[in-house]
Design a protein around this motif. Structure first.
Motif, short mmCIF file in Angstrom:
data_model
loop_
_atom_site.label_atom_id
_atom_site.label_comp_id
_atom_site.label_asym_id
_atom_site.label_seq_id
_atom_site.Cartn_x
_atom_site.Cartn_y
_atom_site.Cartn_z
N ALA A 47 0.81 -1.22 0.00
CA ALA A 47 0.00 0.00 0.00
C ALA A 47 0.84 1.27 0.00
O ALA A 47 0.30 2.37 -0.09
N THR A 48 2.15 1.13 0.10
CA THR A 48 3.02 2.30 0.19
C THR A 48 3.14 3.01 -1.15
O THR A 48 3.37 2.40 -2.17
N VAL A 49 2.98 4.33 -1.08
CA VAL A 49 3.20 5.19 -2.23
C VAL A 49 4.66 5.62 -2.14
O VAL A 49 5.01 6.43 -1.30
N GLY A 50 5.50 5.06 -2.98
CA GLY A 50 6.95 5.28 -2.84
C GLY A 50 7.47 6.27 -3.83
O GLY A 50 6.70 6.86 -4.57
N PRO A 51 8.76 6.45 -3.87
CA PRO A 51 9.76 5.88 -2.96
C PRO A 51 9.78 6.58 -1.61
O PRO A 51 9.25 7.67 -1.45
N VAL A 52 10.42 5.92 -0.65
CA VAL A 52 10.46 6.40 0.73
C VAL A 52 11.91 6.46 1.18
O VAL A 52 12.67 5.52 0.99
N ASP A 53 12.28 7.57 1.81
CA ASP A 53 13.62 7.70 2.41
C ASP A 53 13.63 7.26 3.87
O ASP A 53 14.58 6.63 4.32
N LEU A 54 12.56 7.62 4.59
CA LEU A 54 12.46 7.33 6.02
C LEU A 54 11.06 6.85 6.36
O LEU A 54 10.08 7.32 5.76
N VAL A 55 10.99 5.94 7.32
CA VAL A 55 9.71 5.55 7.88
C VAL A 55 9.69 6.07 9.31
O VAL A 55 10.52 5.67 10.12
N ALA A 56 8.76 6.98 9.60
CA ALA A 56 8.65 7.58 10.93
C ALA A 56 7.64 6.80 11.73
O ALA A 56 6.46 6.71 11.36
N GLY A 57 8.08 6.22 12.84
CA GLY A 57 7.20 5.47 13.73
C GLY A 57 6.89 6.28 14.97
O GLY A 57 7.78 6.90 15.56
N VAL A 58 5.61 6.27 15.36
CA VAL A 58 5.17 7.00 16.55
C VAL A 58 5.20 6.05 17.74
O VAL A 58 4.74 4.91 17.66
N GLU A 59 5.74 6.53 18.84
CA GLU A 59 5.91 5.75 20.07
C GLU A 59 4.59 5.12 20.50
O GLU A 59 3.57 5.79 20.48
N ALA A 60 4.57 3.93 20.90
CA ALA A 60 5.63 2.93 20.94
C ALA A 60 5.37 1.83 19.91
O ALA A 60 6.30 1.36 19.28
N ARG A 61 4.11 1.42 19.75
CA ARG A 61 3.84 0.33 18.82
C ARG A 61 4.16 0.72 17.38
O ARG A 61 4.47 -0.13 16.55
N GLY A 62 4.11 1.99 17.08
CA GLY A 62 4.48 2.45 15.74
C GLY A 62 5.93 2.13 15.40
O GLY A 62 6.28 1.95 14.23
N PHE A 63 6.79 2.03 16.42
CA PHE A 63 8.19 1.67 16.18
C PHE A 63 8.31 0.29 15.56
O PHE A 63 9.14 0.04 14.69
N VAL A 64 7.47 -0.65 16.03
CA VAL A 64 7.52 -2.03 15.54
C VAL A 64 7.20 -2.06 14.05
O VAL A 64 7.93 -2.67 13.25
N PHE A 65 6.13 -1.40 13.67
CA PHE A 65 5.71 -1.39 12.27
C PHE A 65 6.69 -0.59 11.42
O PHE A 65 7.01 -0.99 10.29
N ALA A 66 7.18 0.52 11.94
CA ALA A 66 8.13 1.35 11.18
C ALA A 66 9.41 0.58 10.87
O ALA A 66 9.92 0.63 9.74
N ALA A 67 9.94 -0.12 11.85
CA ALA A 67 11.20 -0.85 11.64
C ALA A 67 11.02 -1.95 10.59
O ALA A 67 11.85 -2.10 9.69
#
Length: 178
Positions: A47-67
């Motif tokens: 579903a990602t509209v790319g390209p992407v340089d960085l994935v920003a994850g919001v604390e805390a569970r967002g970190f899991v998905f971002a990584a």
């Protein structure tokens, strides 16, 4: 990837948490299921509209998905945390809570101007935190290309608020009601 896997069935609902009348959507049960987690990440990548340089994850569970997404998208991971949790120079953004305010922050040098950033969290409800994160990233000079969530609670209006802010928003699972 199991294209027929029902991700919603892997998300536990806990009534009356954190207060009476709230149906808490607990994504930790999906994270415990290797096939479910892998399927969620593959669907988010697709579903990602790319390209992407960085994935920003919001604390805390967002970190899991971002990584996990960053690995698949060949991108870096940018952490957005509660204010006061990051060492070094930071920039912060305030946002309204139901009763009061809070602040989120990121390292001041976390992204170069013009960086293409995918904003990720586990769940979008009212959108206060996600909207503040998008403002913070834009203040740093990033181009926020999209906001992705595992779960959307559409009745709370957060995804629509992000769209009104000009963001492309997607979620894998939608739960009507609170």
């Amino acid at each position: 990837m199991n294209t027929g896997l029902d991700l919603a069935a892997l998300i536990r609902t806990i009534p009356d948490f954190p207060k009476p009348g709230v149906l808490f959507r607990d994504v930790t049960t999906l994270l415990l299921d290797p096939q479910g987690f892998a399927t969620a990440i593959e669907r988010m990548v697709a579903a990602t509209v790319g390209p992407v340089d960085l994935v920003a994850g919001v604390e805390a569970r967002g970190f899991v998905f971002a990584a996990a997404l960053a690995l698949r998208l060949n991108a870096g991971v940018l952490l957005i945390r509660k204010d006061g949790k990051l060492p070094g120079a930071t920039i912060a953004e305030e946002y309204a809570l139901e009763y009061g305010e809070d602040r989120i922050a990121m390292h001041a040098d976390a992204c170069a101007p013009g960086a293409r950033v995918l904003l990720v969290d586990d769940l979008i409800a009212t959108g206060g935190t996600a909207r503040a994160a998008a403002r913070l990233l834009r203040r740093a000079g990033a181009t926020v290309i999209q906001a992705q969530f595992l779960v959307d609670l559409p009745d709370l209006g957060g995804a629509d608020a992000l769209r009104a802010d000009g963001l492309n928003v997607s979620a894998l699972v939608s739960f009507p009601g609170h």
